[in-house]
Design a protein around this motif. Structure first.
Motif, mmCIF file in Angstrom:
data_model
loop_
_atom_site.group_PDB
_atom_site.id
_atom_site.type_symbol
_atom_site.label_atom_id
_atom_site.label_comp_id
_atom_site.label_asym_id
_atom_site.label_seq_id
_atom_site.Cartn_x
_atom_site.Cartn_y
_atom_site.Cartn_z
ATOM 1 N N ASN A 135 50.587 35.772 30.164
ATOM 2 C CA ASN A 135 50.773 36.874 31.105
ATOM 3 C C ASN A 135 49.642 36.900 32.153
ATOM 4 O O ASN A 135 48.484 37.166 31.842
ATOM 5 C CB ASN A 135 50.806 38.191 30.328
ATOM 6 C CG ASN A 135 51.119 39.372 31.223
ATOM 7 O OD1 ASN A 135 50.523 39.521 32.293
ATOM 8 N ND2 ASN A 135 52.051 40.203 30.804
ATOM 9 N N GLN A 136 49.994 36.623 33.413
ATOM 10 C CA GLN A 136 48.986 36.482 34.462
ATOM 11 C C GLN A 136 48.325 37.806 34.833
ATOM 12 O O GLN A 136 47.173 37.845 35.255
ATOM 13 C CB GLN A 136 49.607 35.883 35.719
ATOM 14 C CG GLN A 136 50.124 34.469 35.512
ATOM 15 C CD GLN A 136 50.717 33.897 36.787
ATOM 16 O OE1 GLN A 136 50.142 34.027 37.867
ATOM 17 N NE2 GLN A 136 51.871 33.275 36.683
ATOM 18 N N ASP A 137 49.061 38.905 34.679
ATOM 19 C CA ASP A 137 48.496 40.205 35.041
ATOM 20 C C ASP A 137 47.441 40.646 34.027
ATOM 21 O O ASP A 137 46.405 41.190 34.400
ATOM 22 C CB ASP A 137 49.599 41.254 35.148
ATOM 23 C CG ASP A 137 50.605 40.884 36.217
ATOM 24 O OD1 ASP A 137 50.172 40.442 37.291
ATOM 25 O OD2 ASP A 137 51.811 40.991 35.965
ATOM 26 N N TYR A 138 47.706 40.417 32.754
ATOM 27 C CA TYR A 138 46.698 40.709 31.732
ATOM 28 C C TYR A 138 45.444 39.885 31.997
ATOM 29 O O TYR A 138 44.329 40.381 31.919
ATOM 30 C CB TYR A 138 47.211 40.343 30.325
ATOM 31 C CG TYR A 138 48.195 41.303 29.716
ATOM 32 C CD1 TYR A 138 48.650 42.414 30.416
ATOM 33 C CD2 TYR A 138 48.672 41.105 28.423
ATOM 34 C CE1 TYR A 138 49.560 43.287 29.842
ATOM 35 C CE2 TYR A 138 49.582 41.983 27.849
ATOM 36 C CZ TYR A 138 50.032 43.071 28.561
ATOM 37 O OH TYR A 138 50.921 43.924 27.992
ATOM 38 N N ALA A 139 45.673 38.594 32.283
ATOM 39 C CA ALA A 139 44.541 37.691 32.486
ATOM 40 C C ALA A 139 43.693 38.162 33.671
ATOM 41 O O ALA A 139 42.467 38.217 33.590
ATOM 42 C CB ALA A 139 45.041 36.262 32.718
ATOM 43 N N PHE A 140 44.362 38.536 34.763
ATOM 44 C CA PHE A 140 43.650 38.968 35.967
ATOM 45 C C PHE A 140 42.828 40.224 35.676
ATOM 46 O O PHE A 140 41.629 40.291 35.979
ATOM 47 C CB PHE A 140 44.663 39.229 37.090
ATOM 48 C CG PHE A 140 44.030 39.544 38.421
ATOM 49 C CD1 PHE A 140 43.643 38.521 39.277
ATOM 50 C CD2 PHE A 140 43.812 40.850 38.813
ATOM 51 C CE1 PHE A 140 43.057 38.800 40.501
ATOM 52 C CE2 PHE A 140 43.225 41.138 40.037
ATOM 53 C CZ PHE A 140 42.844 40.112 40.885
ATOM 54 N N THR A 141 43.472 41.218 35.060
ATOM 55 C CA THR A 141 42.785 42.480 34.790
ATOM 56 C C THR A 141 41.613 42.276 33.822
ATOM 57 O O THR A 141 40.513 42.771 34.048
ATOM 58 C CB THR A 141 43.771 43.520 34.212
ATOM 59 O OG1 THR A 141 44.888 43.613 35.097
ATOM 60 C CG2 THR A 141 43.129 44.877 34.073
ATOM 61 N N ALA A 142 41.853 41.523 32.753
ATOM 62 C CA ALA A 142 40.787 41.286 31.779
ATOM 63 C C ALA A 142 39.631 40.505 32.411
ATOM 64 O O ALA A 142 38.462 40.783 32.136
ATOM 65 C CB ALA A 142 41.333 40.537 30.564
ATOM 66 N N GLY A 143 39.957 39.557 33.276
ATOM 67 C CA GLY A 143 38.912 38.795 33.965
ATOM 68 C C GLY A 143 38.066 39.702 34.834
ATOM 69 O O GLY A 143 36.833 39.624 34.850
ATOM 70 N N LEU A 144 38.728 40.593 35.516
ATOM 71 C CA LEU A 144 38.011 41.514 36.397
ATOM 72 C C LEU A 144 37.105 42.453 35.600
ATOM 73 O O LEU A 144 36.040 42.841 36.051
ATOM 74 C CB LEU A 144 39.021 42.334 37.212
ATOM 75 C CG LEU A 144 38.444 43.153 38.350
ATOM 76 C CD1 LEU A 144 38.037 42.249 39.503
ATOM 77 C CD2 LEU A 144 39.448 44.179 38.840
ATOM 78 N N LEU A 145 37.541 42.822 34.398
ATOM 79 C CA LEU A 145 36.829 43.851 33.627
ATOM 80 C C LEU A 145 35.914 43.311 32.539
ATOM 81 O O LEU A 145 35.227 44.087 31.886
ATOM 82 C CB LEU A 145 37.851 44.797 32.974
ATOM 83 C CG LEU A 145 38.729 45.603 33.923
ATOM 84 C CD1 LEU A 145 39.737 46.416 33.147
ATOM 85 C CD2 LEU A 145 37.883 46.492 34.804
ATOM 86 N N HIS A 146 35.876 41.989 32.339
ATOM 87 C CA HIS A 146 35.188 41.481 31.140
ATOM 88 C C HIS A 146 33.718 41.895 31.077
ATOM 89 O O HIS A 146 33.163 42.056 30.010
ATOM 90 C CB HIS A 146 35.349 39.959 31.019
ATOM 91 C CG HIS A 146 34.510 39.167 31.982
ATOM 92 N ND1 HIS A 146 34.778 39.104 33.329
ATOM 93 C CD2 HIS A 146 33.397 38.417 31.800
ATOM 94 C CE1 HIS A 146 33.870 38.341 33.916
ATOM 95 N NE2 HIS A 146 33.021 37.912 33.018
#
Lengths: 284, 111
Positions: A135-146
């Motif tokens: 899921n690309q949206d999960y990946a994007f959000t998690a990357g932004l927030l890690h």
């Protein structure tokens, strides 16, 4: 080195969370609903449109070539129609979070480099996710927030953090190690505390909690993905932070992605291209 | 090796060279890598929602190129300064270093 400050506890972090800037209510609603499918989209779209700055930033991101729209989205509702609700939601939350924290509160903390690193990790995680059909949206959000816990520590305990930064520079260790030595807590704990406080979904919270140790049981696949994305961003020097350092790459996380060199070279390139675009949309 | 830079459409002039294949939203090729951009092509970009293009930087002199490679090498060594190539438990970080080096320095077979 200046006098030692008292160590911080997990309770101190939680107590400080209430003083943090709050996100617009609608953004909280979106973050909380990331695992839900049955959300009333039109109501949310309307609420977001009341916030003009947020809307403008979201649309700038939606119209970047990363999402390849043939027709420009000019309203949130249109963005949802063209890109789908999941993607638009990740864009709105990204746009809100990148503007939520005040800058320049802690001497020595480079807010700009922090966001460059976060956005680059989001971009890289999304590219990785596409290659492995995650899921690309999960990946994007998690990357932004890690790394969002860093901002929590910087905002709540700026003096401590300034000392941790000095310690890191002096010993050339990882930021995690410097935080644990000087503050007694680290940005991973702070990130998890914020994730609970802001009701991030379990998926995102787990990724924040485990990206630095993706091999522990139950860490989840997203943690492995963010772990690798984080290392790639350092290796490609995307944040352009003078003292950046590539952390040790977990063999477990690396193997979980199962990609070979050809694919990596291709996605390094894609990451650099996407990063340029997203930076222009989110950080300008 | 080719260096490239991502430029906003306004700064791109006819005659510049595309450093990457350009795809549209559905992944169809709009222009191949190495295409020389024309006035006409550029005027069509907004229709595809394209605001930035990756452009080939003008070729560097051999001295400039050597200096650039050297700066990449130094920087990579600095970024990976905690990595110990002799550590058998840390092969993965070494792999990332090797891929990043191939990518930046254009050495190795794949790049």
């Amino acid at each position: 080195m200046s006098t030692a400050l008292p160590l911080i506890t997990a309770e101190d972090i939680v107590a400080g969370l209430d003083d943090l800037p709050s996100l617009p209510a609608v953004v909280m609603e979106l973050l909380n609903s990331i695992d839900q499918e049955d959300v009333d989209i039109s109501v949310l779209a309307k609420k977001v449109s009341y916030d003009q700055a947020l809307t403008a930033k979201t649309l700038r991101l939606a119209n970047s070539s990363q999402y390849g729209l043939q027709v420009k989205a000019t309203t949130i509702q249109q963005a949802i129609t063209y890109l789908g609700f999941q993607t638009t939601r990740s864009l709105i939350t990204s746009a809100a979070i990148t503007g939520a924290f005040p800058e320049g509160r802690c001497p020595g903390f480079d807010d700009k480099a922090f966001w460059r690193h976060s956005v680059a990790t989001a971009a890289c995680a999304k590219v990785l996710a596409r290659h492995i059909r995650f899921n690309q949206d999960y990946a994007f959000t998690a990357g932004l927030l890690h790394n969002i816990g860093r901002l929590v520590l910087v905002s709540s305990f700026p003096e401590h953090y300034a000392q941790a930064l000095a310690y890191r520079a002096q010993h050339d260790c990882s930021m995690l190690e410097a935080e644990q030595t000087i503050l007694g807590v680290d940005h991973v704990q702070a990130g998890v505390a914020l994730a609970k406080h802001w009701n991030f979904s379990d998926t995102i919270r787990l990724a924040i909690a485990n990206y630095s140790q993706p091999e522990v049981a139950g860490a989840g696949f997203l943690a492995a993905l963010i772990h690798v994305a984080n290392a790639i961003v350092c290796a490609l020097d995307l944040a352009q932070a003078v003292d950046d350092m590539v952390p040790r790459v977990s063999p477990v996380a690396w193997a979980a992605l199962g990609l070979d060199e050809d694919v990596y070279l291709q996605l390094f390139r894609e990451t650099e291209l996407r990063y340029g675009e997203i930076t222009a949309a989110l950080l300008s | 090796m080719t260096t490239h830079q991502l430029l906003p459409l306004e700064q791109i002039r006819p005659g510049m060279i595309l450093s990457d294949v350009l795809l549209d939203a559905r992944g169809q090729v709009l222009l191949p890598q190495g295409a020389v951009l024309t006035e006409n092509m550029l005027s069509l970009m907004p229709r595809h929602g394209i605001e930035m293009l990756s452009i080939q930087a003008p070729p560097l002199s051999p001295e400039e190129q050597a200096a650039l490679l050297e700066s990449y090498r130094t920087r990579l060594a600095h970024l990976f300064r905690k990595h110990d190539p002799a550590d058998p438990d840390d092969v993965t970080t070494g792999l990332l270093l090797s891929y990043a080096s191939h990518y930046r320095l254009n050495t190795g077979a794949a790049a």
